[in-house]
Scaffold this motif. Structure first.
Motif, PDB file in Angstrom:
ATOM      1  N   GLU A  82       4.497  83.396   1.514  1.00  0.00           N
ATOM      2  CA  GLU A  82       4.491  81.959   1.248  1.00  0.00           C
ATOM      3  C   GLU A  82       3.915  81.567  -0.111  1.00  0.00           C
ATOM      4  O   GLU A  82       4.299  80.566  -0.686  1.00  0.00           O
ATOM      5  CB  GLU A  82       3.679  81.231   2.337  1.00  0.00           C
ATOM      6  CG  GLU A  82       4.276  81.292   3.729  1.00  0.00           C
ATOM      7  CD  GLU A  82       3.996  82.625   4.419  1.00  0.00           C
ATOM      8  OE1 GLU A  82       4.700  82.943   5.394  1.00  0.00           O
ATOM      9  OE2 GLU A  82       3.087  83.372   3.964  1.00  0.00           O
ATOM     10  N   ASP A  83       2.940  82.347  -0.618  1.00  0.00           N
ATOM     11  CA  ASP A  83       2.160  81.894  -1.769  1.00  0.00           C
ATOM     12  C   ASP A  83       2.417  82.724  -3.013  1.00  0.00           C
ATOM     13  O   ASP A  83       2.495  83.967  -2.944  1.00  0.00           O
ATOM     14  CB  ASP A  83       0.664  81.943  -1.431  1.00  0.00           C
ATOM     15  CG  ASP A  83       0.330  81.052  -0.247  1.00  0.00           C
ATOM     16  OD1 ASP A  83      -0.279  81.555   0.711  1.00  0.00           O
ATOM     17  OD2 ASP A  83       0.688  79.867  -0.301  1.00  0.00           O
ATOM     18  N   PHE A  84       2.458  82.039  -4.149  1.00  0.00           N
ATOM     19  CA  PHE A  84       2.708  82.743  -5.420  1.00  0.00           C
ATOM     20  C   PHE A  84       1.924  82.019  -6.516  1.00  0.00           C
ATOM     21  O   PHE A  84       2.470  81.243  -7.296  1.00  0.00           O
ATOM     22  CB  PHE A  84       4.210  82.730  -5.711  1.00  0.00           C
ATOM     23  CG  PHE A  84       4.634  83.604  -6.860  1.00  0.00           C
ATOM     24  CD1 PHE A  84       5.636  83.178  -7.729  1.00  0.00           C
ATOM     25  CD2 PHE A  84       4.081  84.855  -7.064  1.00  0.00           C
ATOM     26  CE1 PHE A  84       6.068  83.983  -8.779  1.00  0.00           C
ATOM     27  CE2 PHE A  84       4.496  85.669  -8.110  1.00  0.00           C
ATOM     28  CZ  PHE A  84       5.495  85.224  -8.972  1.00  0.00           C
ATOM     29  N   PRO A  85       0.609  82.256  -6.610  1.00  0.00           N
ATOM     30  CA  PRO A  85      -0.196  81.568  -7.614  1.00  0.00           C
ATOM     31  C   PRO A  85       0.018  82.126  -9.011  1.00  0.00           C
ATOM     32  O   PRO A  85       0.264  83.325  -9.192  1.00  0.00           O
ATOM     33  CB  PRO A  85      -1.631  81.803  -7.137  1.00  0.00           C
ATOM     34  CG  PRO A  85      -1.553  83.060  -6.328  1.00  0.00           C
ATOM     35  CD  PRO A  85      -0.191  83.092  -5.701  1.00  0.00           C
ATOM     36  N   LEU A  86      -0.120  81.250  -9.999  1.00  0.00           N
ATOM     37  CA  LEU A  86      -0.009  81.608 -11.416  1.00  0.00           C
ATOM     38  C   LEU A  86      -1.363  81.376 -12.060  1.00  0.00           C
ATOM     39  O   LEU A  86      -1.909  80.276 -12.000  1.00  0.00           O
ATOM     40  CB  LEU A  86       1.046  80.747 -12.111  1.00  0.00           C
ATOM     41  CG  LEU A  86       1.223  80.956 -13.618  1.00  0.00           C
ATOM     42  CD1 LEU A  86       1.907  82.292 -13.899  1.00  0.00           C
ATOM     43  CD2 LEU A  86       2.053  79.810 -14.229  1.00  0.00           C
ATOM     44  N   ARG A  87      -1.886  82.394 -12.709  1.00  0.00           N
ATOM     45  CA  ARG A  87      -3.211  82.316 -13.315  1.00  0.00           C
ATOM     46  C   ARG A  87      -3.073  82.260 -14.826  1.00  0.00           C
ATOM     47  O   ARG A  87      -2.339  83.075 -15.424  1.00  0.00           O
ATOM     48  CB  ARG A  87      -4.025  83.549 -12.919  1.00  0.00           C
ATOM     49  CG  ARG A  87      -5.397  83.616 -13.549  1.00  0.00           C
ATOM     50  CD  ARG A  87      -6.447  83.154 -12.577  1.00  0.00           C
ATOM     51  NE  ARG A  87      -7.789  83.258 -13.171  1.00  0.00           N
ATOM     52  CZ  ARG A  87      -8.741  82.373 -12.977  1.00  0.00           C
ATOM     53  NH1 ARG A  87      -8.531  81.330 -12.211  1.00  0.00           N
ATOM     54  NH2 ARG A  87      -9.931  82.528 -13.533  1.00  0.00           N
TER      55      ARG A  87
END
Lengths: 116, 109
Positions: A72-77
């Motif tokens: 579900e999750d795909f964070p961008l740092r």
């Protein structure tokens, strides 16, 4: 069914600060993407993921990192923010079948980031 | 990657006029989408059309995959049609979508 959601909607950073842009999808899509769109321009791919635990670079990955611990999750740092990273960031997701058929891509509402 | 060219780059129409936007691509694809980016920046899915013809109200699209192009038709244009129209494609192999640079449409009342 919320589709693709992104937070925050807006953010101002100072040069050198870091932050994480959040992206979540509830469509059970295996593929997820991060794009940036500079003013008056098209979309450029930063990173993408073909499934949990698998990520790969797109056209403009420098200065960014991603992870995909869940479907579900795909964070961008962003580490050490620079003025060149001022842009609108879009997250998207799609489902690709095991037979290679690319299905419809859906976009989140975007995060408008300014680095001063 | 795949080269995606959209034409025209800019278009100004009087309300009520019709228009045709074109998307050419350089390789075989199994996904082609048309998006509308409204003045608030939202990307709205218009059509998923890897081949054939589809219609949705005043909008229709045709993709001729063998000749590597797609057309988006807007009939009886309205001011709310203003914005940028993007074409995006993905190939049979590979994991990425490739976007054109868009057609900026302005509909004046």
């Amino acid at each position: 069914n919320a589709g693709v959601t992104q937070t925050p909607k807006f953010r101002i950073l100072k040069i050198g600060q870091s932050m994480t842009l959040q992206c979540t999808q509830d469509m059970n899509h295996n593929y997820m993407y991060w794009y940036r769109q500079d003013p008056g321009m098209g979309l450029k791919l930063i990173y993408y993921s073909v499934g949990a635990g698998i990520t790969d670079k797109g056209e403009v990955p420098n200065g960014y990192n991603v992870s995909r611990s869940t479907t579900e999750d795909f964070p961008l740092r962003l580490e050490l923010a620079a003025p060149s990273q001022t842009s609108v960031y879009f997250c998207a997701s799609s489902f690709r079948t095991s037979g290679g058929q690319n299905n419809e891509q859906f976009f989140g509402p975007g995060t408008r980031l300014t680095v001063l | 990657g795949i080269q995606v060219e959209q034409s025209p780059p800019d278009l100004i129409l009087q309300e009520g006029a019709n228009s045709t936007l074109r998307c050419n691509f350089s390789d075989s694809v199994n996904n082609l989408q048309w998006f509308h980016q409204n003045p608030w920046g939202q990307l709205i899915n218009l059509f998923y059309i890897p081949s054939g013809t589809k219609q949705n109200g005043r909008l229709s699209a045709t993709t001729v995959a063998t000749e590597r192009y797609s057309l988006l038709y807007i009939s009886s244009s309205q001011t709310t049609d203003s914005g940028v129209y993007f074409c995006a494609v993905a190939r049979n192999t590979g994991n990425q979508f490739y976007f054109g640079t868009g057609t900026s449409l302005t509909v004046i009342p």
